[in-house]
Write a protein that holds these residues in place. Structure first.
Motif, PDB file in Angstrom:
ATOM      1  N   GLU A  27       0.812  -1.222   0.000  1.00 14.70           N
ATOM      2  CA  GLU A  27       0.000   0.000   0.000  1.00 14.70           C
ATOM      3  C   GLU A  27       0.846   1.274   0.000  1.00 14.70           C
ATOM      4  O   GLU A  27       0.325   2.368  -0.183  1.00 14.70           O
ATOM      5  CB  GLU A  27      -0.988   0.017   1.174  1.00 14.70           C
ATOM      6  N   HIS A  28       2.146   1.130   0.195  1.00 13.13           N
ATOM      7  CA  HIS A  28       3.051   2.274   0.164  1.00 13.13           C
ATOM      8  C   HIS A  28       3.908   2.279  -1.100  1.00 13.13           C
ATOM      9  O   HIS A  28       4.861   3.050  -1.200  1.00 13.13           O
ATOM     10  CB  HIS A  28       3.940   2.283   1.414  1.00 13.13           C
ATOM     11  N   GLY A  29       3.595   1.397  -2.036  1.00 18.71           N
ATOM     12  CA  GLY A  29       4.331   1.350  -3.293  1.00 18.71           C
ATOM     13  C   GLY A  29       5.656   0.628  -3.221  1.00 18.71           C
ATOM     14  O   GLY A  29       6.459   0.696  -4.143  1.00 18.71           O
ATOM     15  N   ARG A  30       5.891  -0.078  -2.106  1.00 25.47           N
ATOM     16  CA  ARG A  30       7.173  -0.792  -1.927  1.00 25.47           C
ATOM     17  C   ARG A  30       7.050  -2.226  -2.414  1.00 25.47           C
ATOM     18  O   ARG A  30       5.988  -2.827  -2.364  1.00 25.47           O
ATOM     19  CB  ARG A  30       7.570  -0.815  -0.453  1.00 25.47           C
ATOM     20  N   GLY A  31       8.177  -2.765  -2.813  1.00 22.76           N
ATOM     21  CA  GLY A  31       8.224  -4.165  -3.231  1.00 22.76           C
ATOM     22  C   GLY A  31       7.804  -4.306  -4.686  1.00 22.76           C
ATOM     23  O   GLY A  31       7.853  -3.361  -5.471  1.00 22.76           O
ATOM     24  N   GLY A  32       7.356  -5.480  -5.008  1.00 24.31           N
ATOM     25  CA  GLY A  32       6.893  -5.713  -6.360  1.00 24.31           C
ATOM     26  C   GLY A  32       8.025  -5.930  -7.334  1.00 24.31           C
ATOM     27  O   GLY A  32       9.111  -6.361  -6.976  1.00 24.31           O
ATOM     28  N   GLY A  33       7.751  -5.601  -8.575  1.00 28.16           N
ATOM     29  CA  GLY A  33       8.736  -5.780  -9.624  1.00 28.16           C
ATOM     30  C   GLY A  33       8.684  -7.151 -10.259  1.00 28.16           C
ATOM     31  O   GLY A  33       9.354  -7.402 -11.243  1.00 28.16           O
ATOM     32  N   TYR A  34       7.868  -8.046  -9.725  1.00 25.14           N
ATOM     33  CA  TYR A  34       7.823  -9.398 -10.275  1.00 25.14           C
ATOM     34  C   TYR A  34       6.603  -9.621 -11.156  1.00 25.14           C
ATOM     35  O   TYR A  34       6.439 -10.679 -11.735  1.00 25.14           O
ATOM     36  CB  TYR A  34       7.869 -10.448  -9.160  1.00 25.14           C
ATOM     37  N   ARG A  35       5.737  -8.612 -11.278  1.00 25.40           N
ATOM     38  CA  ARG A  35       4.615  -8.711 -12.206  1.00 25.40           C
ATOM     39  C   ARG A  35       4.233  -7.308 -12.651  1.00 25.40           C
ATOM     40  O   ARG A  35       4.646  -6.313 -12.073  1.00 25.40           O
ATOM     41  CB  ARG A  35       3.429  -9.448 -11.588  1.00 25.40           C
ATOM     42  N   ASP A  36       3.400  -7.255 -13.697  1.00 24.78           N
ATOM     43  CA  ASP A  36       3.001  -5.953 -14.232  1.00 24.78           C
ATOM     44  C   ASP A  36       1.619  -6.000 -14.874  1.00 24.78           C
ATOM     45  O   ASP A  36       1.324  -5.226 -15.773  1.00 24.78           O
ATOM     46  CB  ASP A  36       4.027  -5.455 -15.246  1.00 24.78           C
ATOM     47  N   HIS A  37       0.779  -6.912 -14.431  1.00 22.47           N
ATOM     48  CA  HIS A  37      -0.498  -7.070 -15.104  1.00 22.47           C
ATOM     49  C   HIS A  37      -1.645  -7.367 -14.144  1.00 22.47           C
ATOM     50  O   HIS A  37      -1.434  -7.669 -12.973  1.00 22.47           O
ATOM     51  CB  HIS A  37      -0.399  -8.168 -16.161  1.00 22.47           C
ATOM     52  N   PHE A  38      -2.852  -7.290 -14.700  1.00 28.37           N
ATOM     53  CA  PHE A  38      -4.091  -7.534 -13.959  1.00 28.37           C
ATOM     54  C   PHE A  38      -5.058  -8.185 -14.937  1.00 28.37           C
ATOM     55  O   PHE A  38      -5.185  -7.733 -16.074  1.00 28.37           O
ATOM     56  CB  PHE A  38      -4.653  -6.191 -13.476  1.00 28.37           C
ATOM     57  N   VAL A  39      -5.719  -9.243 -14.521  1.00 28.82           N
ATOM     58  CA  VAL A  39      -6.671  -9.939 -15.381  1.00 28.82           C
ATOM     59  C   VAL A  39      -8.051  -9.840 -14.744  1.00 28.82           C
ATOM     60  O   VAL A  39      -8.225 -10.160 -13.564  1.00 28.82           O
ATOM     61  CB  VAL A  39      -6.279 -11.430 -15.562  1.00 28.82           C
ATOM     62  N   THR A  40      -9.006  -9.378 -15.537  1.00 28.05           N
ATOM     63  CA  THR A  40     -10.380  -9.271 -15.052  1.00 28.05           C
ATOM     64  C   THR A  40     -11.313  -9.287 -16.258  1.00 28.05           C
ATOM     65  O   THR A  40     -10.894  -8.992 -17.377  1.00 28.05           O
ATOM     66  CB  THR A  40     -10.584  -7.993 -14.207  1.00 28.05           C
ATOM     67  N   GLY A  41     -12.548  -9.630 -16.013  1.00 32.03           N
ATOM     68  CA  GLY A  41     -13.512  -9.722 -17.109  1.00 32.03           C
ATOM     69  C   GLY A  41     -14.584  -8.654 -17.032  1.00 32.03           C
ATOM     70  O   GLY A  41     -14.826  -8.063 -15.975  1.00 32.03           O
TER      71      GLY A  41
END
Length: 118
Positions: free
Chosen positions: A17-31
């Motif tokens: 929630e503070h924008g830290r971490g990540g970097g291992y994905r860049d997508h979102f799947v929804t219908g």
């Protein structure tokens, strides 16, 4: 930025929630018809995501990828993390060490290591 849109960008990038971490994905799947689809479309219109529609591999749902502008917006709009006390920082260091020691074992090890380095 709308908090719902910020949350989608953070989640899409694997950040907290503070924008830290990540970097291992860049997508979102929804219908279409899901609670997040309209928000993702709003992010596409803002240039923060791209959309590939009706992807068979995802059961006909849409694949949204975060753009570089979306990454920058997520970082810009994420709130700063709260200040940690010395004890909280010490415990966070223990968690980040990801070791097989208990917390007290880690503290003893760290203190001995620091004494040797001094």
């Amino acid at each position: 930025m709308n908090p719902k849109l910020l949350h989608i960008l953070q989640h899409s990038l694997g950040a907290d929630e503070h924008g830290r971490g990540g970097g291992y994905r860049d997508h979102f799947v929804t219908g279409e018809g899901s609670k997040d689809h309209a928000d993702c479309m709003e992010l596409v219109e803002a240039g923060f995501m791209t959309r590939r529609a009706n992807i068979e591999m995802y059961g006909g749902m849409d694949f949204f990828r975060v753009t570089e502008a979306g990454k920058a917006a997520m970082l810009q709009h994420s709130p700063q993390p709260p200040k940690l006390t010395k004890g909280q920082q010490r415990y966070q260091d223990y968690l980040n060490a990801d070791c097989s020691m208990t917390f007290i074992e880690y503290l003893k090890y760290r203190d001995a290591r620091d004494r040797r380095a001094a």
